[in-house]
Design an enzyme around this catalytic site. Structure first.
Site, PDB file in Angstrom:
ATOM      1  N   HIS A 103      39.926  41.549  45.822  1.00 29.27           N
ATOM      2  CA  HIS A 103      40.049  40.128  46.822  1.00 29.27           C
ATOM      3  C   HIS A 103      40.284  40.476  47.859  1.00 29.27           C
ATOM      4  CE1 HIS A 103      43.464  39.182  43.898  1.00 29.27           C
ATOM      5  NE2 HIS A 103      44.220  38.712  44.663  1.00 29.27           N
ATOM      6  N   HIS A 105      41.939  37.545  51.287  1.00 29.24           N
ATOM      7  CA  HIS A 105      42.608  35.952  51.264  1.00 29.24           C
ATOM      8  C   HIS A 105      42.232  35.721  52.675  1.00 29.24           C
ATOM      9  CE1 HIS A 105      45.439  35.609  47.886  1.00 29.24           C
ATOM     10  NE2 HIS A 105      45.590  37.509  47.623  1.00 29.24           N
TER      11      HIS A 105
HETATM   12  P1  5GP Z   1      46.851  38.041  44.740  1.00 30.12           P
HETATM   13  O1  5GP Z   1      48.259  38.038  44.020  1.00 30.12           O
HETATM   14  O2  5GP Z   1      46.391  39.336  43.169  1.00 30.12           O
HETATM   15  O3  5GP Z   1      46.813  38.758  45.900  1.00 30.12           O
HETATM   16  O4  5GP Z   1      45.665  36.852  44.812  1.00 30.12           O
HETATM   17  C1  5GP Z   1      45.660  36.298  43.745  1.00 30.12           C
HETATM   18  C2  5GP Z   1      44.729  35.076  43.762  1.00 30.12           C
HETATM   19  O5  5GP Z   1      44.053  34.371  42.996  1.00 30.12           O
HETATM   20  C3  5GP Z   1      46.407  34.202  44.188  1.00 30.12           C
HETATM   21  O6  5GP Z   1      46.277  33.395  45.377  1.00 30.12           O
HETATM   22  C4  5GP Z   1      46.201  32.949  43.424  1.00 30.12           C
HETATM   23  O7  5GP Z   1      46.001  31.589  43.733  1.00 30.12           O
HETATM   24  C5  5GP Z   1      43.994  33.072  42.604  1.00 30.12           C
HETATM   25  N1  5GP Z   1      43.645  32.966  41.796  1.00 30.12           N
HETATM   26  C6  5GP Z   1      44.581  32.797  40.706  1.00 30.12           C
HETATM   27  N2  5GP Z   1      43.804  32.156  39.424  1.00 30.12           N
HETATM   28  C7  5GP Z   1      43.093  31.995  40.357  1.00 30.12           C
HETATM   29  C8  5GP Z   1      41.721  30.971  39.021  1.00 30.12           C
HETATM   30  O8  5GP Z   1      41.727  30.950  37.855  1.00 30.12           O
HETATM   31  N3  5GP Z   1      40.662  30.357  40.133  1.00 30.12           N
HETATM   32  C9  5GP Z   1      40.831  30.952  41.293  1.00 30.12           C
HETATM   33  N4  5GP Z   1      40.208  30.669  42.316  1.00 30.12           N
HETATM   34  N5  5GP Z   1      41.621  31.246  42.014  1.00 30.12           N
HETATM   35  C10 5GP Z   1      43.033  31.717  41.406  1.00 30.12           C
END
Ligand code: 5GP
Ligand code: ZN
Length: 141
Positions: A103, A105
């Site tokens: 993903h 951001h």
């Molecule tokens: P990472 O830490 O892997 O870079 O980012 C994961 C992102 O996914 C985090 O910013 C977190 O808030 C988001 N996230 C986690 N669970 C969910 C969910 O169930 N729905 C949505 N829309 N975002 C999520």
């Protein structure tokens, strides 16, 4: 790598099995609001096809995600009045990755906002997130 991982949260969002505020989608990508927004308008762009991270994603999917991220950045600037944008991808737990479906951001920034990296995710106000998502979606013409 299979197209969908049955245990993957973001595959479930792509499939519509878990609700999300989706603001845009195309044949390769889906863009939806982050539920723990770092700033107003924080959204995630994911490939439809499951890939764990930057090292695994198909290069054409990576290009499509980047283009969708650029599109969202423009919409966030025009619609929310963002003064800047951070595009962030975390590859691997040691680089802060917590969800193992690639993903990007897209984090709108506002002059003088207090955000520091890495931000500490905290639950957002779901009504405000939905309203911001609707605003963004409306401006994708
Ligand atoms: P990472 O830490 O892997 O870079 O980012 C994961 C992102 O996914 C985090 O910013 C977190 O808030 C988001 N996230 C986690 N669970 C969910 C969910 O169930 N729905 C949505 N829309 N975002 C999520
Ligand atoms: Zn997945």
């Amino acid at each position: 790598m299979s197209a969908t991982d049955p245990d993957c949260l973001f595959c479930k969002i792509v499939a519509g099995e878990i609700p999300a505020t989706v603001v845009a989608s195309d044949e390769r990508t889906v863009t939806f609001m982050d539920i723990n927004p770092a700033t107003r308008g924080h959204a995630l762009v994911v490939p439809r096809t499951h890939a764990r991270d930057l090292l695994e994603i198909d290069p054409d999917d990576l290009a499509a995600v980047a283009q969708a991220g650029q599109r969202l950045a423009k919409v966030a600037k025009d619609t929310l009045g963002a003064d800047g944008i951070n595009l962030i991808n975390s590859c691997g737990a040691d680089a802060w990755q917590t969800v193992f479906h690639f993903h990007l951001h897209v984090i709108p920034r506002y002059a003088g906002d207090p955000l520091k990296l890495p931000w500490v995710p905290g639950p957002g106000d779901m009504d405000k997130i939905a309203a911001t998502g609707a605003e963004l979606k409306e401006h994708y013409a």
